[in-house]
Scaffold this motif. Structure first.
Motif, PDB file in Angstrom:
ATOM      1  N   VAL A 123       9.917   3.192  -3.011  1.00 11.39           N
ATOM      2  CA  VAL A 123       9.647   2.091  -3.926  1.00 11.39           C
ATOM      3  C   VAL A 123      10.928   1.754  -4.681  1.00 11.39           C
ATOM      4  N   ILE A 166       3.971  -3.551  -6.462  1.00  9.66           N
ATOM      5  CA  ILE A 166       3.872  -2.282  -7.180  1.00  9.66           C
ATOM      6  C   ILE A 166       4.402  -2.434  -8.603  1.00  9.66           C
ATOM      7  N   SER A 219       6.466  -8.981  -1.617  1.00 12.50           N
ATOM      8  CA  SER A 219       6.956  -7.711  -1.089  1.00 12.50           C
ATOM      9  C   SER A 219       6.188  -6.568  -1.730  1.00 12.50           C
ATOM     10  N   ARG A 220       6.231  -5.416  -1.099  1.00 12.00           N
ATOM     11  CA  ARG A 220       5.554  -4.244  -1.655  1.00 12.00           C
ATOM     12  C   ARG A 220       6.123  -3.887  -3.022  1.00 12.00           C
ATOM     13  N   ASP A 221       7.450  -3.959  -3.151  1.00  9.49           N
ATOM     14  CA  ASP A 221       8.080  -3.585  -4.417  1.00  9.49           C
ATOM     15  C   ASP A 221       7.608  -4.473  -5.563  1.00  9.49           C
ATOM     16  N   LEU A 279      -2.282  -1.390   0.418  1.00 15.44           N
ATOM     17  CA  LEU A 279      -1.078  -2.015  -0.129  1.00 15.44           C
ATOM     18  C   LEU A 279      -0.403  -2.893   0.917  1.00 15.44           C
ATOM     19  N   GLU A 280      -0.254  -2.381   2.127  1.00 18.87           N
ATOM     20  CA  GLU A 280       0.397  -3.147   3.201  1.00 18.87           C
ATOM     21  C   GLU A 280      -0.372  -4.428   3.493  1.00 18.87           C
ATOM     22  N   VAL A 297      -0.147   1.956  -6.798  1.00 15.38           N
ATOM     23  CA  VAL A 297      -0.433   1.615  -5.397  1.00 15.38           C
ATOM     24  C   VAL A 297      -1.926   1.399  -5.212  1.00 15.38           C
ATOM     25  N   THR A 334      -2.871  -1.868  -6.747  1.00 14.31           N
ATOM     26  CA  THR A 334      -2.385  -2.991  -5.941  1.00 14.31           C
ATOM     27  C   THR A 334      -3.290  -3.248  -4.760  1.00 14.31           C
ATOM     28  N   ALA A 383       0.244  -6.835   0.658  1.00 17.95           N
ATOM     29  CA  ALA A 383       1.612  -7.356   0.714  1.00 17.95           C
ATOM     30  C   ALA A 383       1.735  -8.433   1.788  1.00 17.95           C
ATOM     31  N   LEU A 437       6.096   6.989   0.469  1.00 21.69           N
ATOM     32  CA  LEU A 437       6.475   5.596   0.266  1.00 21.69           C
ATOM     33  C   LEU A 437       7.735   5.504  -0.571  1.00 21.69           C
TER      34      LEU A 437
END
Length: 237
Positions: A132, A81, A76-78, A21-22, A221, A224, A25, A130
């Motif tokens: 979120v 997701i 962004s991660r948000d 995921l990171e 996650v 993603t 992102a 994590l």
């Protein structure tokens, strides 16, 4: 609630999906930055007034928001997701309007009644946690979908508990998951009747039918972190 309202969640998960995921992102952040840079280079000129520059920058922000909403960009991660959650809901057939659960049901702290943690934190279990942040409407959808999808299994688990919930084998298995010292659990279990193997297996099957918000977040996650791949959807849902 306003369209800009967000809801915070915390989910335990394995380190590998989080690392993927990171990485995704970071790629998306670079794509956004490149897109913004190209738009500014194409639209801004040295002879513009400060007002004109502000107007162009504002329009770029509007277009960026639209691209994020359409899933074309996600820096962004948000955002990633949230996009993956919508895909996960569609894949499971849960992307629809759900009725409101009874008051207080989806806001209760802790795990859903009758369930245990899919894995404990720490050695042999989940390694990461994590945070979120999701749009309010999406947060409500996953909460309601998890509640209504699991309701029949939860009610059956409640009936199971009324009959077998004080059985010795159940005490020992639940105590192990909860980290209760074995000797203490054994002393308590020795005073209680035994549930037959068939009853324990029936309880495990019911627990496997309970869908939690954490299940959906972990699936998102994983989805993603694997661009272009379809996350396998459990047959229970």
């Amino acid at each position: 609630m306003g369209a800009t309202a967000w809801v915070n969640f915390s989910v335990a998960l394995d380190s590998d999906p989080l690392e993927r995921l990171e990485a995704q992102a970071e790629l998306e952040r670079r794509r956004e930055k490149e897109w913004i840079g190209k738009q500014r280079d194409a639209r801004l000129t040295p002879d513009m007034s400060r007002r004109e520059v502000a107007a162009v920058r504002r329009q770029i922000r509007v277009e960026l928001a639209a691209k994020r909403a359409a899933g074309e960009l996600g820096g962004s991660r948000d955002l990633l997701i949230a996009r993956a959650l919508r895909e996960e809901l569609r894949a499971r057939g849960l992307d629809r309007e759900w009725p409101e659960p009874p008051e207080g049901e989806v806001d209760a702290p802790g795990r859903r009644w009758g369930t245990t943690a899919s894995k404990n934190m720490g050695e042999g279990g989940y390694e990461e946690r994590l945070s979120v942040k999701l749009p309010y409407a999406l947060a409500e959808t996953i909460r309601r979908a998890a509640f209504w999808t699991s309701l029949a299994a939860v009610e059956a688990l409640q009936e199971w508990d009324e009959r077998w919930g004080r059985a010795g084998e159940v005490v020992m298995r639940d105590a192990k998951l909860a980290g209760v010292p074995e000797q203490q659990a054994a002393e308590t279990a020795a005073q209680r009747p035994s549930a037959p193997r068939a009853a324990l297996e029936a309880r495990d099957r019911l627990r496997a039918q309970v869908l939690t918000v954490g299940d959906l977040l972990r699936a998102a996650v994983d989805r993603t972190g694997r661009p272009g791949q379809q996350t396998e959807v459990p047959g229970r849902v």
